[in-house]
Scaffold this motif. Structure first.
Motif, PDB file in Angstrom:
ATOM      1  N   ASN A  67       0.826  -1.216   0.000  1.00 18.95           N
ATOM      2  CA  ASN A  67       0.000   0.000   0.000  1.00 18.95           C
ATOM      3  C   ASN A  67       0.857   1.261   0.000  1.00 18.95           C
ATOM      4  OD1 ASN A  67      -2.545  -1.317   0.016  1.00 18.95           O
ATOM      5  ND2 ASN A  67      -2.192  -1.832   2.171  1.00 18.95           N
ATOM      6  N   GLY A  68       2.050   1.159  -0.580  1.00 18.68           N
ATOM      7  CA  GLY A  68       2.997   2.269  -0.585  1.00 18.68           C
ATOM      8  C   GLY A  68       2.478   3.488  -1.325  1.00 18.68           C
ATOM      9  N   VAL A  69       3.161   4.606  -1.093  1.00 16.84           N
ATOM     10  CA  VAL A  69       2.764   5.886  -1.673  1.00 16.84           C
ATOM     11  C   VAL A  69       3.938   6.468  -2.446  1.00 16.84           C
ATOM     12  CG1 VAL A  69       2.088   8.259  -1.125  1.00 16.84           C
ATOM     13  CG2 VAL A  69       1.081   6.349   0.138  1.00 16.84           C
ATOM     14  N   PHE A  70       3.634   6.961  -3.656  1.00 15.19           N
ATOM     15  CA  PHE A  70       4.599   7.706  -4.459  1.00 15.19           C
ATOM     16  C   PHE A  70       3.965   9.047  -4.769  1.00 15.19           C
ATOM     17  CE2 PHE A  70       6.421   8.669  -8.785  1.00 15.19           C
ATOM     18  CZ  PHE A  70       7.686   8.999  -8.333  1.00 15.19           C
ATOM     19  N   ARG A 128      -0.520  12.200  -5.972  1.00 15.20           N
ATOM     20  CA  ARG A 128      -0.269  11.124  -5.012  1.00 15.20           C
ATOM     21  C   ARG A 128      -0.804   9.819  -5.587  1.00 15.20           C
ATOM     22  NH1 ARG A 128       0.013  10.695   0.795  1.00 15.20           N
ATOM     23  NH2 ARG A 128      -0.998   8.774   1.476  1.00 15.20           N
ATOM     24  N   PHE A 129       0.045   8.801  -5.620  1.00 14.60           N
ATOM     25  CA  PHE A 129      -0.327   7.482  -6.115  1.00 14.60           C
ATOM     26  C   PHE A 129      -0.180   6.511  -4.951  1.00 14.60           C
ATOM     27  CE2 PHE A 129       1.461  10.021  -9.490  1.00 14.60           C
ATOM     28  CZ  PHE A 129       0.491   9.928 -10.473  1.00 14.60           C
ATOM     29  N   GLU A 130      -1.282   5.863  -4.572  1.00  9.26           N
ATOM     30  CA  GLU A 130      -1.269   4.984  -3.407  1.00  9.26           C
ATOM     31  C   GLU A 130      -1.569   3.550  -3.825  1.00  9.26           C
ATOM     32  OE1 GLU A 130      -3.044   4.779   1.119  1.00  9.26           O
ATOM     33  OE2 GLU A 130      -3.262   6.591  -0.077  1.00  9.26           O
ATOM     34  N   GLY A 131      -0.701   2.636  -3.410  1.00  7.22           N
ATOM     35  CA  GLY A 131      -0.835   1.225  -3.752  1.00  7.22           C
ATOM     36  C   GLY A 131      -0.039   0.882  -4.998  1.00  7.22           C
ATOM     37  N   ARG A 132       0.413  -0.357  -5.059  1.00  9.82           N
ATOM     38  CA  ARG A 132       1.259  -0.774  -6.180  1.00  9.82           C
ATOM     39  C   ARG A 132       0.583  -0.609  -7.534  1.00  9.82           C
ATOM     40  NH1 ARG A 132       4.226  -6.169  -3.751  1.00  9.82           N
ATOM     41  NH2 ARG A 132       5.685  -5.042  -2.399  1.00  9.82           N
ATOM     42  N   SER A 133      -0.704  -0.896  -7.629  1.00  7.92           N
ATOM     43  CA  SER A 133      -1.351  -0.781  -8.940  1.00  7.92           C
ATOM     44  C   SER A 133      -1.406   0.678  -9.399  1.00  7.92           C
ATOM     45  CB  SER A 133      -2.740  -1.412  -8.933  1.00  7.92           C
ATOM     46  OG  SER A 133      -3.575  -0.770  -7.997  1.00  7.92           O
ATOM     47  N   ALA A 134      -1.640   1.610  -8.501  1.00  8.64           N
ATOM     48  CA  ALA A 134      -1.647   3.032  -8.858  1.00  8.64           C
ATOM     49  C   ALA A 134      -0.246   3.504  -9.220  1.00  8.64           C
ATOM     50  CB  ALA A 134      -2.217   3.865  -7.713  1.00  8.64           C
TER      51      ALA A 134
END
Length: 165
Positions: A37-40, A46-52
């Motif tokens: 559930n990481g954030v970039f 803001r992109f949250e989660g591996r798929s995002a």
């Protein structure tokens, strides 16, 4: 301290891997450098989660590649990164990293005279040790300087509020 040195080396390798995977459009593997559930945070988004995170590196998300006379080029595959000045602090199974990056990116000459965007970026990272090694959560990118025109798709992003401070 061998443990500290090994941790710092592993974090540097993770950081370099992030850059190489992005440049080679291996988005799924790049997303796997983050916890599930990481954030970039980049370009004020803001992109949250591996798929995002994986989707944010899709070339169509970043602007379609273009042909400028010697093959298809665009945002990621025409980029060279140089990460420097990594300041890594490891505390048990958590770490922080502050680093800077110089980016060179081939673009259409209409975007920048000469067709080369140069940018400096700051990365603020929190990392956690997992069974799979060190992973990012979050990774925050701020563009500090760029020669891209303000009205281009490569415009400078504003300063992002850092959860690390």
């Amino acid at each position: 301290m061998p443990g500290k040195t090994a941790d710092e080396l592993a974090i540097r390798e993770l950081t370099a891997g992030f850059n190489h995977l992005g440049s080679r459009k291996r988005n799924s593997e790049l997303a796997a450098t983050f916890v599930e559930n990481g954030v970039f945070v980049a370009r004020d988004k803001r992109f949250e989660g591996r798929s995002a995170i994986e989707a944010c590196f899709d070339p169509q998300q970043l602007g379609a590649p273009v042909n400028i006379g010697f093959g298809v080029t665009g945002r990621l595959g025409t980029t060279v990164h140089a990460t420097t000045d990594n300041l890594i602090i490891v505390e048990g199974d958590e770490a922080t990293q502050l680093s800077f990056m110089v980016v060179f990116r081939q673009v259409p000459r209409e975007v920048v005279s000469g067709g080369l965007v140069i940018a400096t970026e700051r990365f603020e990272d929190r990392l956690v040790r997992t069974d799979d090694g060190w992973l990012f959560d979050p990774r925050i990118m701020t563009v500090l300087q760029t020669n891209a025109a303000p009205d281009s798709s490569l415009q400078q992003v504003g300063v992002v509020e850092s959860p690390l401070e």
